[in-house]
Design a protein around this motif. Structure first.
Motif, PDB file in Angstrom:
ATOM      1  N   ASP A   1       0.775  -1.334   0.106  1.00  0.00           N
ATOM      2  CA  ASP A   1      -0.047   0.004  -0.001  1.00  0.00           C
ATOM      3  C   ASP A   1       0.885   1.308  -0.065  1.00  0.00           C
ATOM      4  O   ASP A   1       0.487   2.310  -0.582  1.00  0.00           O
ATOM      5  N   ARG A   2       2.084   1.226   0.756  1.00  0.00           N
ATOM      6  CA  ARG A   2       2.832   2.597   0.740  1.00  0.00           C
ATOM      7  C   ARG A   2       3.591   2.700  -0.608  1.00  0.00           C
ATOM      8  O   ARG A   2       3.674   3.790  -1.062  1.00  0.00           O
ATOM      9  N   GLY A   3       3.756   1.657  -1.374  1.00  0.00           N
ATOM     10  CA  GLY A   3       4.683   1.647  -2.568  1.00  0.00           C
ATOM     11  C   GLY A   3       3.634   2.285  -3.508  1.00  0.00           C
ATOM     12  O   GLY A   3       3.987   2.861  -4.292  1.00  0.00           O
ATOM     13  N   ARG A   4       2.206   1.585  -3.380  1.00  0.00           N
ATOM     14  CA  ARG A   4       1.142   2.250  -4.449  1.00  0.00           C
ATOM     15  C   ARG A   4       0.878   3.837  -4.224  1.00  0.00           C
ATOM     16  O   ARG A   4       0.727   4.516  -4.897  1.00  0.00           O
ATOM     17  N   THR A   5       0.921   4.201  -2.792  1.00  0.00           N
ATOM     18  CA  THR A   5       0.741   5.481  -2.729  1.00  0.00           C
ATOM     19  C   THR A   5       2.036   6.351  -3.009  1.00  0.00           C
ATOM     20  O   THR A   5       1.685   7.392  -3.512  1.00  0.00           O
ATOM     21  N   ALA A   6       3.241   5.822  -2.702  1.00  0.00           N
ATOM     22  CA  ALA A   6       4.426   6.639  -3.512  1.00  0.00           C
ATOM     23  C   ALA A   6       4.286   6.955  -4.923  1.00  0.00           C
ATOM     24  O   ALA A   6       4.477   7.953  -5.410  1.00  0.00           O
ATOM     25  N   GLY A   7       3.883   5.699  -5.587  1.00  0.00           N
ATOM     26  CA  GLY A   7       3.454   5.973  -6.985  1.00  0.00           C
ATOM     27  C   GLY A   7       2.508   6.872  -7.407  1.00  0.00           C
ATOM     28  O   GLY A   7       2.787   7.770  -8.441  1.00  0.00           O
ATOM     29  N   TRP A   8       1.475   6.981  -6.717  1.00  0.00           N
ATOM     30  CA  TRP A   8       0.426   7.878  -6.796  1.00  0.00           C
ATOM     31  C   TRP A   8       0.890   9.404  -6.707  1.00  0.00           C
ATOM     32  O   TRP A   8       0.668  10.336  -7.534  1.00  0.00           O
ATOM     33  N   LEU A   9       1.784   9.651  -5.545  1.00  0.00           N
ATOM     34  CA  LEU A   9       2.324  10.954  -5.230  1.00  0.00           C
ATOM     35  C   LEU A   9       3.122  11.489  -6.426  1.00  0.00           C
ATOM     36  O   LEU A   9       3.183  12.566  -6.694  1.00  0.00           O
ATOM     37  N   LEU A  10       3.939  10.644  -6.992  1.00  0.00           N
ATOM     38  CA  LEU A  10       4.912  10.936  -8.035  1.00  0.00           C
ATOM     39  C   LEU A  10       4.280  11.202  -9.074  1.00  0.00           C
ATOM     40  O   LEU A  10       4.532  12.067  -9.971  1.00  0.00           O
ATOM     41  N   LEU A  11       3.182  10.158  -9.418  1.00  0.00           N
ATOM     42  CA  LEU A  11       2.336  10.557 -10.633  1.00  0.00           C
ATOM     43  C   LEU A  11       1.586  11.792 -10.559  1.00  0.00           C
ATOM     44  O   LEU A  11       1.783  12.541 -11.542  1.00  0.00           O
ATOM     45  N   ARG A  12       1.015  11.979  -9.440  1.00  0.00           N
ATOM     46  CA  ARG A  12       0.560  13.576  -9.319  1.00  0.00           C
ATOM     47  C   ARG A  12       1.325  14.596  -9.774  1.00  0.00           C
ATOM     48  O   ARG A  12       1.077  15.573 -10.235  1.00  0.00           O
ATOM     49  N   LEU A  13       2.687  14.478  -9.423  1.00  0.00           N
ATOM     50  CA  LEU A  13       3.698  15.406  -9.387  1.00  0.00           C
ATOM     51  C   LEU A  13       3.915  15.707 -10.921  1.00  0.00           C
ATOM     52  O   LEU A  13       4.012  16.673 -11.319  1.00  0.00           O
ATOM     53  N   ALA A  14       4.155  14.416 -11.690  1.00  0.00           N
ATOM     54  CA  ALA A  14       4.508  14.304 -12.743  1.00  0.00           C
ATOM     55  C   ALA A  14       3.628  15.102 -13.974  1.00  0.00           C
ATOM     56  O   ALA A  14       3.797  15.426 -14.950  1.00  0.00           O
ATOM     57  N   VAL A  15       2.325  14.630 -13.571  1.00  0.00           N
ATOM     58  CA  VAL A  15       1.264  15.351 -14.400  1.00  0.00           C
ATOM     59  C   VAL A  15       0.808  16.734 -14.080  1.00  0.00           C
ATOM     60  O   VAL A  15       0.688  17.591 -14.815  1.00  0.00           O
ATOM     61  N   GLY A  16       0.786  17.166 -12.446  1.00  0.00           N
ATOM     62  CA  GLY A  16       0.264  18.231 -12.150  1.00  0.00           C
ATOM     63  C   GLY A  16       1.324  19.511 -12.342  1.00  0.00           C
ATOM     64  O   GLY A  16       0.763  20.474 -12.854  1.00  0.00           O
ATOM     65  N   VAL A  17       2.262  19.194 -12.338  1.00  0.00           N
ATOM     66  CA  VAL A  17       3.324  20.288 -12.706  1.00  0.00           C
ATOM     67  C   VAL A  17       3.287  20.616 -14.211  1.00  0.00           C
ATOM     68  O   VAL A  17       3.156  22.117 -14.276  1.00  0.00           O
ATOM     69  N   PRO A  18       3.589  19.846 -15.075  1.00  0.00           N
ATOM     70  CA  PRO A  18       3.347  20.442 -16.378  1.00  0.00           C
ATOM     71  C   PRO A  18       2.001  21.150 -16.745  1.00  0.00           C
ATOM     72  O   PRO A  18       2.038  21.942 -17.399  1.00  0.00           O
ATOM     73  N   VAL A  19       0.740  20.528 -16.132  1.00  0.00           N
ATOM     74  CA  VAL A  19      -0.511  21.351 -16.265  1.00  0.00           C
ATOM     75  C   VAL A  19      -0.511  22.444 -15.940  1.00  0.00           C
ATOM     76  O   VAL A  19      -0.886  23.441 -16.185  1.00  0.00           O
ATOM     77  N   SER A  20       0.113  22.549 -14.253  1.00  0.00           N
ATOM     78  CA  SER A  20       0.216  23.963 -14.000  1.00  0.00           C
ATOM     79  C   SER A  20       0.939  24.823 -14.795  1.00  0.00           C
ATOM     80  O   SER A  20       0.809  25.978 -14.721  1.00  0.00           O
ATOM     81  N   ALA A  21       2.122  24.372 -15.300  1.00  0.00           N
ATOM     82  CA  ALA A  21       2.814  25.209 -16.042  1.00  0.00           C
ATOM     83  C   ALA A  21       2.308  25.685 -17.393  1.00  0.00           C
ATOM     84  O   ALA A  21       1.967  26.919 -17.756  1.00  0.00           O
ATOM     85  N   LEU A  22       1.607  25.108 -18.037  1.00  0.00           N
ATOM     86  CA  LEU A  22       0.568  25.275 -18.917  1.00  0.00           C
ATOM     87  C   LEU A  22      -0.354  26.140 -18.816  1.00  0.00           C
ATOM     88  O   LEU A  22      -0.825  27.099 -19.075  1.00  0.00           O
ATOM     89  N   THR A  23      -1.266  25.941 -17.545  1.00  0.00           N
ATOM     90  CA  THR A  23      -2.236  26.977 -17.146  1.00  0.00           C
ATOM     91  C   THR A  23      -1.891  28.226 -16.856  1.00  0.00           C
ATOM     92  O   THR A  23      -2.465  29.345 -17.104  1.00  0.00           O
ATOM     93  N   VAL A  24      -0.524  28.443 -16.519  1.00  0.00           N
ATOM     94  CA  VAL A  24       0.133  29.852 -16.512  1.00  0.00           C
ATOM     95  C   VAL A  24       0.380  30.128 -17.575  1.00  0.00           C
ATOM     96  O   VAL A  24       0.367  31.389 -18.096  1.00  0.00           O
ATOM     97  N   GLN A  25       1.242  29.376 -18.490  1.00  0.00           N
ATOM     98  CA  GLN A  25       1.904  29.933 -19.798  1.00  0.00           C
ATOM     99  C   GLN A  25       0.939  30.096 -21.005  1.00  0.00           C
ATOM    100  O   GLN A  25       1.062  31.189 -21.715  1.00  0.00           O
ATOM    101  N   LEU A  26       0.183  29.126 -21.160  1.00  0.00           N
ATOM    102  CA  LEU A  26      -0.806  29.395 -22.369  1.00  0.00           C
ATOM    103  C   LEU A  26      -1.870  30.553 -22.350  1.00  0.00           C
ATOM    104  O   LEU A  26      -2.033  31.095 -23.283  1.00  0.00           O
ATOM    105  N   PRO A  27      -2.448  30.810 -21.170  1.00  0.00           N
ATOM    106  CA  PRO A  27      -3.221  32.122 -21.473  1.00  0.00           C
ATOM    107  C   PRO A  27      -2.573  33.388 -21.690  1.00  0.00           C
ATOM    108  O   PRO A  27      -2.943  34.067 -22.302  1.00  0.00           O
ATOM    109  N   VAL A  28      -1.304  33.324 -21.072  1.00  0.00           N
ATOM    110  CA  VAL A  28      -0.207  34.521 -21.497  1.00  0.00           C
ATOM    111  C   VAL A  28      -0.011  34.429 -22.924  1.00  0.00           C
ATOM    112  O   VAL A  28      -0.066  35.701 -23.512  1.00  0.00           O
TER     113      VAL A  28
END
Length: 411
Positions: free
Chosen positions: A107-134
């Motif tokens: 369970d801890r390993g799956r949670t770690a994978g989930w947190l890393l996936l959130r980071l890997a997907v969330g950061v690019p989406v956040s970057a595009l959310t800032v840059q593309l409207p600009v």
């Protein structure tokens, strides 16, 4: 064409599109905080800032995944933000996302994978959310004849021209497609990485099985209780009409009233058990109340000879309750199939076992139902308690029901 347009614009009308988008933006918060702690992060330019935000929190997230409660927090957040529709207890249970703490290293390993996936997907989406409207705003300025150069854009727009107006919606469309696709990806990944573990699925299956068994037990109890009450009522009514005596009729009506009242109590208790909002249903009858059964049989016209011995009041609850139902079913069968005949009842308890025995003369034409549902239920009750029950003619030509329920392992 109308179908295509509705398909394109449908995500804009769904609340879950924006809650999933928010879920992705939240993922970059840990990196932003880590950037403030790590000096010089925000002095970088362009995409370097986002790379730092994506890399810096990785050790912290891996350490957080070891905390059991983190899986519960992530599961609750995923249920609320990634799944559409109502979010009541029943709806959340059907999302396939668990909200229990980590119970194993898997369970801890799956949670770690989930947190890393959130980071890997969330950061690019956040970057595009800032840059593309600009970028859209830069295109709009260029279409209006103004030179624009925003920090973070790959190149400046040095030659303003009206045709840039055609490009204004393009970054926003790309942003919407990326946000919707990433949201769908995270919703699917949540079911895999935050879904119930094998132990949780087994616990749910056991709970469901227990509920089914409980419902089956209630059905058997209602069969025994209501069947006994109806049998006594029919016999009392017939006997009162045949006797033609006011005194006997009064006694018969009193017996019918008492039996019916007890049956209503059993029915109400069973219905309350089926309602999840009632935690403490009425108490079930036990063998200490067996005299009530014997009086009911006597009131129906049977001559009952009873032998009760041993510490009946001290019997374990399950044995005492099931023993009561077994005696009730045996007496009901006597009244139903043999009529108001003499009955011998023996209830004996000692340190090792509880023995139940009911004997009565066999009717001239035994009814096939004598080996039907009631006696099957009686045998099932005995087997569930680790005992044995038999029913059939004995060497004296009487019908005998005998059960032995072990007590040693239940004390």
């Amino acid at each position: 064409m109308s179908f295509s347009l509705s398909t394109v614009f449908r995500p804009l009308t769904r609340a879950v599109t924006y809650t999933r988008w928010l879920h992705q933006l939240i993922a970059s918060v840990a990196g932003t905080l880590a950037g403030f702690v790590h000096g010089g992060t925000f002095r970088s330019t362009g995409m370097e800032v986002w790379l730092w935000i994506a890399v810096l929190p990785v050790p912290v997230l891996l350490a957080a995944a070891l905390i059991p409660a983190v899986r519960r927090v992530e599961g609750l957040q995923a249920q609320l933000l990634l799944t559409p529709g109502p979010h009541g207890p029943e709806e959340r249970a059907g999302t396939g996302i668990s909200t229990t703490p980590s119970l194993s290293w898997r369970d801890r390993g799956r949670t770690a994978g989930w947190l890393l996936l959130r980071l890997a997907v969330g950061v690019p989406v956040s970057a595009l959310t800032v840059q593309l409207p600009v970028l859209s705003f830069a295109f709009l300025q260029a279409a209006a004849g103004h030179r624009s150069h925003f920090r973070g854009l790959p190149t400046a727009i040095d030659t303003p021209h009206g045709w840039y107006a055609l490009l204004v919606p393009l970054p926003l469309v790309v942003l919407l497609v990326v946000a919707v696709s990433a949201g769908s990806l995270m919703a699917a990944a949540a079911g895999l990485l935050l879904g119930p573990s094998a132990a949780e699925r087994l616990a749910v299956l056991e709970t469901r099985t227990e509920r089914i068994l409980e419902h089956n037990r209630l059905a058997q109890e209602l069969h025994d209780s209501i069947g006994h009450a109806l049998t006594v009522t029919v016999l009392q009514a017939g006997a009162a009409r045949a006797a033609g005596s006011p005194e006997f009729t009064d006694r018969a009506l009193a017996a019918v009233e008492e039996t019916g009242r007890q049956a209503l109590t059993d029915l109400e208790r069973a219905l309350r058990l089926l309602r999840e909002d009632v935690p403490h249903p009425a108490a079930r009858p036990v063998l200490a109340d067996a005299e009530r059964l014997l009086e009911s049989a006597r009131a129906a016209g049977s001559t009952v000879r009873a032998e009760l011995s041993g510490p009946l009041a001290a019997l374990p609850g399950p044995v005492s309750r099931e023993g009561y139902r077994m005696v009730q079913e045996a007496l009901t069968n006597v009244l139903r199939h043999a009529g108001p005949v003499p009955v011998s009842v023996r209830i004996a308890a000692d340190a090792d076992a509880l023995e139940l025995e009911v004997r009565n003369p066999m009717p001239a034409c035994p009814a096939p139902a004598a080996v039907g549902r009631g006696l099957r239920g009686l045998r099932e009750r005995a087997v569930l308690l680790g005992g044995k029950a038999v029913a059939g003619p004995d060497e004296d030509g009487q019908w005998r029901v005998h059960a032995r329920l072990p007590l040693a392992r239940l004390r």
